[in-house]
Design a protein around this motif. Structure first.
Motif, PDB file in Angstrom:
ATOM      1  N   GLN A  15      15.580  47.911  16.877  1.00 37.16           N
ATOM      2  CA  GLN A  15      16.612  48.944  16.968  1.00 37.16           C
ATOM      3  C   GLN A  15      17.658  48.585  18.032  1.00 37.16           C
ATOM      4  O   GLN A  15      18.844  48.872  17.867  1.00 37.16           O
ATOM      5  CB  GLN A  15      15.972  50.297  17.304  1.00 37.16           C
ATOM      6  CG  GLN A  15      15.170  50.900  16.170  1.00 37.16           C
ATOM      7  CD  GLN A  15      16.024  51.226  14.960  1.00 37.16           C
ATOM      8  OE1 GLN A  15      17.109  51.768  15.077  1.00 37.16           O
ATOM      9  NE2 GLN A  15      15.531  50.870  13.780  1.00 37.16           N
ATOM     10  N   ASP A  16      17.209  47.957  19.091  1.00 40.98           N
ATOM     11  CA  ASP A  16      18.137  47.557  20.151  1.00 40.98           C
ATOM     12  C   ASP A  16      19.092  46.477  19.659  1.00 40.98           C
ATOM     13  O   ASP A  16      20.292  46.505  19.967  1.00 40.98           O
ATOM     14  CB  ASP A  16      17.348  47.048  21.358  1.00 40.98           C
ATOM     15  CG  ASP A  16      18.242  46.807  22.569  1.00 40.98           C
ATOM     16  OD1 ASP A  16      18.986  47.737  22.935  1.00 40.98           O
ATOM     17  OD2 ASP A  16      18.204  45.707  23.126  1.00 40.98           O
ATOM     18  N   GLU A  17      18.582  45.537  18.859  1.00 41.48           N
ATOM     19  CA  GLU A  17      19.434  44.476  18.300  1.00 41.48           C
ATOM     20  C   GLU A  17      20.444  45.047  17.315  1.00 41.48           C
ATOM     21  O   GLU A  17      21.603  44.618  17.269  1.00 41.48           O
ATOM     22  CB  GLU A  17      18.569  43.421  17.616  1.00 41.48           C
ATOM     23  CG  GLU A  17      17.740  42.579  18.580  1.00 41.48           C
ATOM     24  CD  GLU A  17      16.773  41.660  17.869  1.00 41.48           C
ATOM     25  OE1 GLU A  17      16.469  40.590  18.402  1.00 41.48           O
ATOM     26  OE2 GLU A  17      16.306  42.033  16.762  1.00 41.48           O
ATOM     27  N   ILE A  18      20.025  46.021  16.532  1.00 38.61           N
ATOM     28  CA  ILE A  18      20.929  46.676  15.575  1.00 38.61           C
ATOM     29  C   ILE A  18      22.025  47.429  16.308  1.00 38.61           C
ATOM     30  O   ILE A  18      23.198  47.369  15.942  1.00 38.61           O
ATOM     31  CB  ILE A  18      20.123  47.624  14.660  1.00 38.61           C
ATOM     32  CG1 ILE A  18      19.243  46.819  13.702  1.00 38.61           C
ATOM     33  CG2 ILE A  18      21.050  48.548  13.879  1.00 38.61           C
ATOM     34  CD1 ILE A  18      18.295  47.641  12.877  1.00 38.61           C
ATOM     35  N   LYS A  19      21.647  48.108  17.373  1.00 37.02           N
ATOM     36  CA  LYS A  19      22.624  48.869  18.153  1.00 37.02           C
ATOM     37  C   LYS A  19      23.654  47.946  18.795  1.00 37.02           C
ATOM     38  O   LYS A  19      24.856  48.217  18.772  1.00 37.02           O
ATOM     39  CB  LYS A  19      21.905  49.687  19.225  1.00 37.02           C
ATOM     40  CG  LYS A  19      22.826  50.605  20.034  1.00 37.02           C
ATOM     41  CD  LYS A  19      22.024  51.440  21.018  1.00 37.02           C
ATOM     42  CE  LYS A  19      22.945  52.377  21.805  1.00 37.02           C
ATOM     43  NZ  LYS A  19      22.180  53.201  22.781  1.00 37.02           N
ATOM     44  N   ALA A  21      24.538  44.942  17.815  1.00 35.12           N
ATOM     45  CA  ALA A  21      25.375  44.355  16.769  1.00 35.12           C
ATOM     46  C   ALA A  21      26.438  45.345  16.312  1.00 35.12           C
ATOM     47  O   ALA A  21      27.600  44.980  16.088  1.00 35.12           O
ATOM     48  CB  ALA A  21      24.508  43.925  15.581  1.00 35.12           C
ATOM     49  N   PHE A  22      26.036  46.618  16.184  1.00 37.32           N
ATOM     50  CA  PHE A  22      26.991  47.650  15.761  1.00 37.32           C
ATOM     51  C   PHE A  22      28.120  47.813  16.770  1.00 37.32           C
ATOM     52  O   PHE A  22      29.298  47.841  16.416  1.00 37.32           O
ATOM     53  CB  PHE A  22      26.272  48.980  15.570  1.00 37.32           C
ATOM     54  CG  PHE A  22      27.209  50.155  15.430  1.00 37.32           C
ATOM     55  CD1 PHE A  22      27.952  50.350  14.286  1.00 37.32           C
ATOM     56  CD2 PHE A  22      27.362  51.066  16.474  1.00 37.32           C
ATOM     57  CE1 PHE A  22      28.821  51.414  14.160  1.00 37.32           C
ATOM     58  CE2 PHE A  22      28.224  52.130  16.370  1.00 37.32           C
ATOM     59  CZ  PHE A  22      28.961  52.297  15.203  1.00 37.32           C
ATOM     60  N   HIS A  23      27.754  47.921  18.068  1.00 34.66           N
ATOM     61  CA  HIS A  23      28.776  48.117  19.102  1.00 34.66           C
ATOM     62  C   HIS A  23      29.755  46.947  19.144  1.00 34.66           C
ATOM     63  O   HIS A  23      30.959  47.133  19.324  1.00 34.66           O
ATOM     64  CB  HIS A  23      28.105  48.306  20.461  1.00 34.66           C
ATOM     65  CG  HIS A  23      27.543  49.672  20.668  1.00 34.66           C
ATOM     66  ND1 HIS A  23      28.316  50.811  20.631  1.00 34.66           N
ATOM     67  CD2 HIS A  23      26.279  50.105  20.892  1.00 34.66           C
ATOM     68  CE1 HIS A  23      27.556  51.863  20.836  1.00 34.66           C
ATOM     69  NE2 HIS A  23      26.308  51.471  20.991  1.00 34.66           N
ATOM     70  N   LYS A  24      29.237  45.740  18.959  1.00 40.19           N
ATOM     71  CA  LYS A  24      30.094  44.558  18.993  1.00 40.19           C
ATOM     72  C   LYS A  24      31.068  44.560  17.820  1.00 40.19           C
ATOM     73  O   LYS A  24      32.284  44.326  17.993  1.00 40.19           O
ATOM     74  CB  LYS A  24      29.222  43.302  18.957  1.00 40.19           C
ATOM     75  CG  LYS A  24      30.022  42.010  19.012  1.00 40.19           C
ATOM     76  CD  LYS A  24      29.096  40.804  18.999  1.00 40.19           C
ATOM     77  CE  LYS A  24      29.899  39.501  19.028  1.00 40.19           C
ATOM     78  NZ  LYS A  24      29.013  38.314  19.003  1.00 40.19           N
ATOM     79  N   TYR A  47      25.142  51.121   9.958  1.00 43.33           N
ATOM     80  CA  TYR A  47      24.474  51.542  11.192  1.00 43.33           C
ATOM     81  C   TYR A  47      23.810  52.907  11.031  1.00 43.33           C
ATOM     82  O   TYR A  47      22.721  53.138  11.559  1.00 43.33           O
ATOM     83  CB  TYR A  47      25.486  51.582  12.335  1.00 43.33           C
ATOM     84  CG  TYR A  47      24.876  52.002  13.660  1.00 43.33           C
ATOM     85  CD1 TYR A  47      23.974  51.190  14.321  1.00 43.33           C
ATOM     86  CD2 TYR A  47      25.199  53.238  14.232  1.00 43.33           C
ATOM     87  CE1 TYR A  47      23.391  51.567  15.523  1.00 43.33           C
ATOM     88  CE2 TYR A  47      24.632  53.628  15.437  1.00 43.33           C
ATOM     89  CZ  TYR A  47      23.730  52.788  16.079  1.00 43.33           C
ATOM     90  OH  TYR A  47      23.175  53.184  17.253  1.00 43.33           O
ATOM     91  N   GLN A  48      24.461  53.834  10.308  1.00 44.59           N
ATOM     92  CA  GLN A  48      23.893  55.165  10.116  1.00 44.59           C
ATOM     93  C   GLN A  48      22.543  55.090   9.410  1.00 44.59           C
ATOM     94  O   GLN A  48      21.658  55.919   9.650  1.00 44.59           O
ATOM     95  CB  GLN A  48      24.864  56.037   9.290  1.00 44.59           C
ATOM     96  CG  GLN A  48      26.154  56.378   9.998  1.00 44.59           C
ATOM     97  CD  GLN A  48      25.929  57.119  11.299  1.00 44.59           C
ATOM     98  OE1 GLN A  48      25.074  57.994  11.389  1.00 44.59           O
ATOM     99  NE2 GLN A  48      26.681  56.756  12.321  1.00 44.59           N
ATOM    100  N   VAL A  49      22.369  54.095   8.554  1.00 42.86           N
ATOM    101  CA  VAL A  49      21.099  53.945   7.837  1.00 42.86           C
ATOM    102  C   VAL A  49      20.080  53.177   8.670  1.00 42.86           C
ATOM    103  O   VAL A  49      18.957  53.623   8.883  1.00 42.86           O
ATOM    104  CB  VAL A  49      21.338  53.238   6.487  1.00 42.86           C
ATOM    105  CG1 VAL A  49      20.000  52.893   5.825  1.00 42.86           C
ATOM    106  CG2 VAL A  49      22.159  54.123   5.566  1.00 42.86           C
TER     107      VAL A  49
END
Length: 365
Positions: A15-19, A21-24, A47-49
């Motif tokens: 989840q941290d890696e997804i977050k 990646a989304f912010h970047k 990201y919402q999913v």
């Protein structure tokens, strides 16, 4: 569309890696920063999913997400059961029924699907959105801005219960506290048992024996309320700041809505903002551009710093001052300040200046 591919992460990503990646990607493709709006929407949808464990599990298993409200990201679908109110365990089948939803809406008054499986939170207050204008200088550090809003607030007489003080709040006789009643609808397709909001308690499940004289049983009244809003450093135009439960008060002690403040940063007469960077112009003389010099540059904070003008500088050259831009929104560090050097041509010259320039011209300058 592969959500993992959109965010550029592996299916085993944490989840941290997804977050991260989304912010970047959101920072790179945000429309307000000159990014691709379509790409930004795809990034947000992914990201919402993937940021939601339940939705991610459905997506990994079925390649789609079943929201239960008639639509899914990247598709459509809803669940219902034939002949009785639907629950997650009792759902007869799932599927995409296309325009058949319009048929049910005609017979059930638009309530099919929305009221079938769980009691709706009819007490919750509405969210409020306001526009908040701030100066560019205020983006340099976090601050608190106070606004006064006229909105629904909790009734002080009944403390939000909707009943007169010391009045007993009793269970609704019609729905037995459920807030919903079953109704049988007969149609050309057969008879259906559906849930609808209880007409006696308006879906709340309880009724005061004696309604409050001030709010008339609503548990809230219109009034002005001062609200403090925390504005983070680095905020930019069209970004939303959220204050949880500072929206409309809920009915009869219901949960309040949220307050959303859309930020509008005023244009600055000297500095231009582009993302986290600032741009300004500075005039220099011909001699400074030719022979090199140090000039004073005023920053957005109002302080003066020295900037070295290289020898042989041409008009329009841009120099960078690191770390004197805007703080990165909810991040670390600051952007840069870029100074465009403009060689100023004097409109009037003294006799001595003309003489010196004439000599320079003879020397080929």
């Amino acid at each position: 569309m592969d959500y993992y591919e959109v965010l550029g992460v592996a299916k085993t990503a944490s989840q941290d890696e997804i977050k991260k990646a989304f912010h970047k990607l959101a920072h790179k493709f945000h429309p307000d920063k000159g990014g691709d709006e379509k790409k930004f929407k795809e990034i947000n949808e992914a990201y919402q999913v993937l940021s939601d464990k339940s939705k991610r599990s459905q997506y990994d298993q079925f390649g789609r997400v079943f929201t239960g409200d008639g639509g899914t990201p990247g598709g459509s679908g809803f669940s219902w059961s034939w002949g009785k109110p639907s629950t997650d365990e009792e759902s007869a089948f799932n599927g995409d029924f296309g325009d058949i939803g319009d048929i049910f809406e005609e017979f059930f008054g638009g309530g099919f699907g929305a009221k079938r499986s769980r009691k709706k939170d009819v007490k919750k207050g509405k969210d409020i959105q306001i526009d908040l204008e701030i100066d560019l200088e205020q983006t340099l550090k976090e601050f608190v801005k106070e606004v006064t809003l006229k909105k629904y607030v909790t009734c002080q007489r009944c403390r939000g219960t909707g009943g007169e003080p010391e009045t007993r709040i009793k269970e609704c006789f019609s729905c037995r506290g459920a807030g919903q009643v079953q109704q049988v609808k007969k149609t050309i397709l057969g008879s259906f048992t559906v849930l609808s909001t209880c007409p006696e308690c308006k879906g709340e499940g309880t009724i005061p024996e004696k309604p409050c004289n001030v709010c008339k049983g609503d548990g809230r009244v219109k009034a002005q309320e001062p609200i403090k809003i925390r504005i983070p450093a680095g905020v930019d135009t069209n970004q939303m700041v959220r204050e949880t439960e500072r929206g409309e008060a809920g009915r009869k002690s219901g949960k309040p809505g949220d307050l959303f403040a859309r930020i509008l940063v005023k244009p600055h007469p000297i500095f231009q903002r582009r993302g986290d960077d600032l741009f300004k112009r500075a005039e220099i003389t011909f001699s400074q551009a030719t022979m090199s010099d140090e000039i004073e540059i005023e920053t957005l904070e109002g302080a003066n710093i020295l900037l070295q003008v290289p020898a042989g500088t041409e008009s329009g050259k841009v120099l960078r001052i690191s770390g004197k831009g805007i703080p990165r929104y909810e991040g670390y560090g600051r952007g840069n300040l870029y100074v465009e050097l403009i060689i100023k041509t004097p409109k009037k010259l003294s006799r001595q200046q003309k003489k010196l320039l004439e000599e320079l011209r003879k020397e080929g300058l």
